[in-house]
Design an enzyme around this catalytic site. Structure first.
Site, PDB file in Angstrom:
ATOM      1  CD  GLU A   1      -3.083  -1.383   2.029  1.00  0.00           C
ATOM      2  OE1 GLU A   1      -4.089  -1.908   2.022  1.00  0.00           O
ATOM      3  OE2 GLU A   1      -2.780  -0.652   3.399  1.00  0.00           O
ATOM      4  CD  GLU A  54      -4.521  -5.891   1.782  1.00  0.00           C
ATOM      5  OE1 GLU A  54      -5.366  -5.374   2.433  1.00  0.00           O
ATOM      6  OE2 GLU A  54      -3.199  -5.714   1.832  1.00  0.00           O
TER       7      GLU A  54
END
Length: 435
Positions: free
Chosen positions: A231, A348
């Site tokens: 991320e 995710e």
């Protein structure tokens, strides 16, 4: 939290990060029990090389907008389990055996732990803890025996397991409270000494020879993908140029180190559109998803889906439905991936049961998961990986539900994620059949 531009609302950040902080803090203090040795690995697996029964063991490649394996399209359903690199062989066996039993093909697991603690993989710059690598080595070995593939990010955007903040502290000696606006955190992407240290860590991991397999990581097809980071974002440069430049440099470096593995950025899919009122589509985090995916050394695009954490619910925005918003978010990225000629993986996604955030019960959550996985299947997505599969810990109990996203594979009627696990298992079969 920092307020979103033009609002007094806090900038959305996955709440599971803070909740996981308590778990990772305890990990940093814990020893890693080695419940096995390379010589004992065959006994632990009962001599079963299930990998040979689950398909070819060549390297997964990216070509023509799709992933391929042994000349055929490769589509998968998978999961995430962040703790494999710092836990016992028993816990690694428990999760990976469950993943294989569900019919999942790919598991995303951390390959970083930077900073203090005897379980840190990189306790200091250019210093690597051989003993601490045992869990990751064993996880790669075990996954290969089961026919699973692994996705391994090499650093964390967040301070869990050290992350980018650890590198900045090492080289710039800044206090912990100086990272709020992103300016100091984002020096991870630009400081030459930090970039050199990260490149050295990437080299150490990719060239590491696994004592359980005898293979270097870069020679092991069990490792499907190396990711630049978990991320990444660069809030101090809304243009996206800083993160894009770093990703170009590091993806090229990583592809040279591990030319047979796939390379992905590991970002959430933020579009970086200036002036857009919708946070994930805006330029708030300094991420330009389409330009990142288009980089020559990047093999596929990554997408995360957390509408509750990003304020995409009726509670935050009247008229917004979390399930429908997530379905649109997935569809947008699949369409853009096709236009770019790159595969897309929804790597995710997760929802918490929370009536104030459009998900009043497990049944509503599971309907959303069905909608999202159906969107990947029907839209030609290369794969999807739910957050998060956990299993038993060393005392036989189950890993705690730190962030409200836990999925467990067991038939106990009291298991609140039983139905979700079954739908993910059915989806895995559908994705395999769609190849």
């Amino acid at each position: 939290m920092t307020a979103l531009p033009g609002t007094t609302e806090p900038a959305p950040r996955p709440s599971r990060r803070a909740l996981l902080g308590a778990a990772t803090a305890s990990l940093a203090l814990a020893t890693v029990p080695a419940l096995g040795t390379p010589a004992a690995a065959d006994t632990a697996d009962r001599g079963e090389d299930r990998g040979q029964r689950r398909g070819g063991r060549g390297f997964v490649t990216s070509r023509g907008g799709e992933l391929r394996l042994d000349g055929e399209p490769f589509r998968f359903a998978g999961t995430n389990c962040y703790y494999l690199h710092q836990r016992s062989h028993y816990m690694i066996d428990a999760v990976l055996d469950d993943a294989a039993a569900m019919g999942l093909s790919v598991v995303r697991a951390w390959a970083f732990a930077d900073g203090t603690g005897e379980s840190a993989l990189q306790p200091r710059p250019y210093s690597y803890n051989e003993a601490a690598f045992d869990s990751l080595d064993y996880a790669v070995h075990k996954a290969g025996r089961l026919g699973l593939r692994l996705v391994l990010p090499l650093v964390n955007n967040w301070p869990d397991y050290g992350g980018m903040q650890a590198y900045v502290k090492w080289f710039l000696n800044l206090p912990d409270d100086s990272y709020g606006d992103g300016t100091n955190h984002d020096r991870f992407y630009t400081e030459p000494a930090i970039k050199s240290c990260f490149k050295a860590y990437a080299r150490t991991v990719t060239q590491r020879r696994n004592p359980y397999t005898g293979l270097r990581y870069c020679d092991d097809p069990t490792i499907m993908t190396f990711e630049l980071a978990n991320e990444p974002r660069c809030r101090s440069d809304k243009s996206g140029a800083t993160l894009l430049g770093w990703a170009r440099e590091m993806s090229t470096h990583l592809k040279a180190l591990a030319p047979r593995q796939l390379v992905a950025v590991g970002d959430e899919g933020f579009y970086g559109q200036a002036g857009h009122a919708d946070y994930p589509y805006s330029d708030y985090e300094g991420v330009l998803w389409k330009k990142l995916v288009a980089l020559p050394a990047v093999d596929y695009g990554t997408v995360h889906v957390y509408p509750q954490n990003w304020g995409e619910t009726s509670g935050s925005k009247p008229g917004t439905d979390a399930t429908a918003w997530g379905t649109r978010w997935i569809g947008d990225h699949l369409a853009d991936g096709r236009a770019l000629g790159k595969p897309v993986v929804v790597e995710e996604f997760g929802l918490q049961v929370d009536a104030a955030k459009d998900i009043p019960d497990a049944a509503a959550r599971d309907r959303a998961y069905t909608a999202w996985t159906d969107a990947v299947l029907a839209g030609g997505g290369a794969g999807d990986q739910f957050w998060i599969l956990t299993s038993r810990v060393d005392d036989g109990s189950f890993y705690p539900d730190y962030d409200g996203h836990r999925i467990m594979w067991n038939n106990d009627p009291s298991n609140p994620s039983r139905a979700a696990a079954q739908l993910f298992s059915a989806h895995a079969k559908a994705m395999t059949a769609a190849r």
